[in-house]
Design an enzyme around this catalytic site. Structure first.
Site, short mmCIF file in Angstrom:
data_model
loop_
_atom_site.label_atom_id
_atom_site.label_comp_id
_atom_site.label_asym_id
_atom_site.label_seq_id
_atom_site.Cartn_x
_atom_site.Cartn_y
_atom_site.Cartn_z
N GLY A 46 -5.88 -3.99 -0.41
CA GLY A 46 -5.09 -3.06 0.39
C GLY A 46 -3.70 -3.47 0.84
O GLY A 46 -3.04 -2.67 1.50
N GLY A 92 -0.99 -3.95 -1.01
CA GLY A 92 0.04 -3.65 -2.01
C GLY A 92 1.05 -2.59 -1.59
O GLY A 92 0.76 -1.71 -0.77
N CYS A 136 -0.14 0.86 -2.61
CA CYS A 136 -1.58 0.98 -2.45
C CYS A 136 -1.90 1.82 -1.22
O CYS A 136 -1.23 1.69 -0.19
CB CYS A 136 -2.13 -0.44 -2.28
SG CYS A 136 -3.70 -0.50 -1.48
P1 5GP Z 1 2.65 -5.57 -4.32
O1 5GP Z 1 3.17 -6.87 -4.84
O2 5GP Z 1 3.33 -4.40 -4.96
O3 5GP Z 1 2.68 -5.48 -2.82
O4 5GP Z 1 1.11 -5.51 -4.69
C1 5GP Z 1 0.68 -5.55 -6.03
C2 5GP Z 1 -0.82 -5.45 -6.08
O5 5GP Z 1 -1.28 -4.19 -5.56
C3 5GP Z 1 -1.41 -5.47 -7.47
O6 5GP Z 1 -1.40 -6.74 -8.06
C4 5GP Z 1 -2.80 -4.90 -7.24
O7 5GP Z 1 -3.69 -5.87 -6.77
C5 5GP Z 1 -2.56 -3.90 -6.12
N1 5GP Z 1 -2.55 -2.52 -6.63
C6 5GP Z 1 -1.89 -2.02 -7.70
N2 5GP Z 1 -2.11 -0.69 -7.82
C7 5GP Z 1 -2.91 -0.35 -6.81
C8 5GP Z 1 -3.51 0.90 -6.40
O8 5GP Z 1 -3.29 1.96 -6.96
N3 5GP Z 1 -4.33 0.83 -5.31
C9 5GP Z 1 -4.58 -0.34 -4.66
N4 5GP Z 1 -5.43 -0.32 -3.63
N5 5GP Z 1 -4.01 -1.50 -4.99
C10 5GP Z 1 -3.19 -1.50 -6.06
#
Ligand code: 5GP
Length: 341
Positions: A173, A175, A178
């Protein structure tokens, strides 16, 4: 029902206290790690459509960094890409029958040793089925490095390492695109998750990836300071030339698509739409184009080197033992943020 009253922390809840340092130049800081199965700078592009691309993997590899490819490349393209050994690129898969068959097809056509790392990930790493899958994969592939996730607590981290995972991916959660925490109320503050899962994995000789929630280079530093062995980035690497994906121009500004892999958009593209029993747990955004990823990489690596000089760490490996987190109410001054030119 139970309430855990211990405060759990996010990156935004802390700063790192500076310490006396004998380092006189950032250039002397060594960001490389050698884990045996990986040698280089342990920062990984997320296996999302517009970050886990071949172009991103190649750009990062030039700096010793790593990428997890997204799960939607055609088999033929993967076979072509892995014609040469790719020590710092991970193949990604889920745990369905289709994922397994696809893996067999790719693996069967790629010369031995060219794929060294496989990332097996699902949104919810707490299912028994997932742990069994990791164990089954380990049994068949003693020679491969296995990344497994995502989880946020020590108990399941241990279980995954015992099942055969070399590296556990941590984060539910946090992300940038996300919406799991909004849709389900489930999650765990990321800094604490990394500290707790790292502790559990390291006790058994495993490693952890801090996955998601890094908004700035400072957050990447905090993740390493919290004992993450690797840090995975989605949003910070999105929107670049190497990201590929849909690009549009509006009022003279170029935008690029970035979306969660559980977003309605991703479901439409890959699964023929959202199933009627499911809610989307990600969003699609259009972000201003950021050009080539080279400048962003320099910014990240420069920030990490600078942090090491602030706390007296000659090598990235020393960062956790040089880190003292201070809990704060505000991490930085935002007064002129929106006027930047
Ligand atoms: P960020 O670096 O953009 O903050 O986070 C990336 C991570 O968000 C990804 O590696 C993956 O674990 C997570 N993530 C990617 N797409 C989704 C999504 O649609 N839903 C959720 N819950 N997590 C996501």
């Amino acid at each position: 029902m139970r309430i855990d009253n211990e405060v759990k922390l996010d990156y935004a809840d802390v700063l790192i206290r500076p310490k006396r340092s004998t380092l006189d130049s950032r250039a002397k800081v060594d960001l490389n790690r050698d884990f045996g199965f990986f040698k280089g700078v342990p920062i990984i592009a997320s296996n999302m459509d517009t970050t886990g691309t071949f172009a991103m993997a190649e750009a990062l590899d030039r700096h010793g960094m790593m990428a997890c490819l997204h799960k939607h490349y055609a088999v033929a393209d993967l076979v072509e890409y892995f014609k040469v050994p790719r020590a710092r690129t991970a193949y990604s898969m889920g745990i369905t029958k289709k994922d397994w068959e696809r893996w067999k097809e790719v693996h069967g056509q790629v010369p031995a040793g060219h794929i060294g790392v496989v990332c097996i990930d699902v949104a919810n790493g707490y299912s028994e089925q997932f742990i069994h899958f990791v164990a089954k994969f380990r049994k068949e592939h003693a020679d491969l490095t296995i990344i497994a996730g995502n989880v946020v607590t020590g108990d399941i981290t241990e279980q995954l390492v015992l099942a055969g995972a070399d590296i556990v991916k941590v984060g539910i959660g946090p992300g940038s695109v996300c919406t799991t925490r909004i849709k389900t109320g489930v999650g765990y503050p990321q800094l604490s998750a990394v500290i707790e899962c790292g502790d559990a994995a390291h006790g058994l000789g495993g490693r952890v990836i801090a996955d998601g929630g890094c908004v700035t280079t400072g957050d990447v530093v905090k993740a390493f300071g919290a004992n993450a062995d690797f840090v995975m980035l989605g949003g910070m690497l999105a929107g670049h030339d190497e990201s590929g994906g849909e690009a549009v121009e509006k009022d003279g500004v170029k935008y690029r698509a970035f979306y969660g892999m559980s977003s309605e958009y991703a479901n439409e593209v890959y699964s023929g739409g959202l199933k009627d029993y499911k809610a989307a747990e990600g969003r699609k955004v259009m972000i201003p184009d950021r050009g080539g990823v080279e400048g962003t990489i320099q910014d990240i690596l420069g920030g990490l080197r600078s942090a090491c000089t602030y706390v007296g760490a000659r090598e990235l490996r020393e960062l956790p033992k040089c880190t003292t987190f201070v809990r704060v109410n505000s991490t930085h001054n935002r007064v002129y943020e929106s006027f930047e030119v």
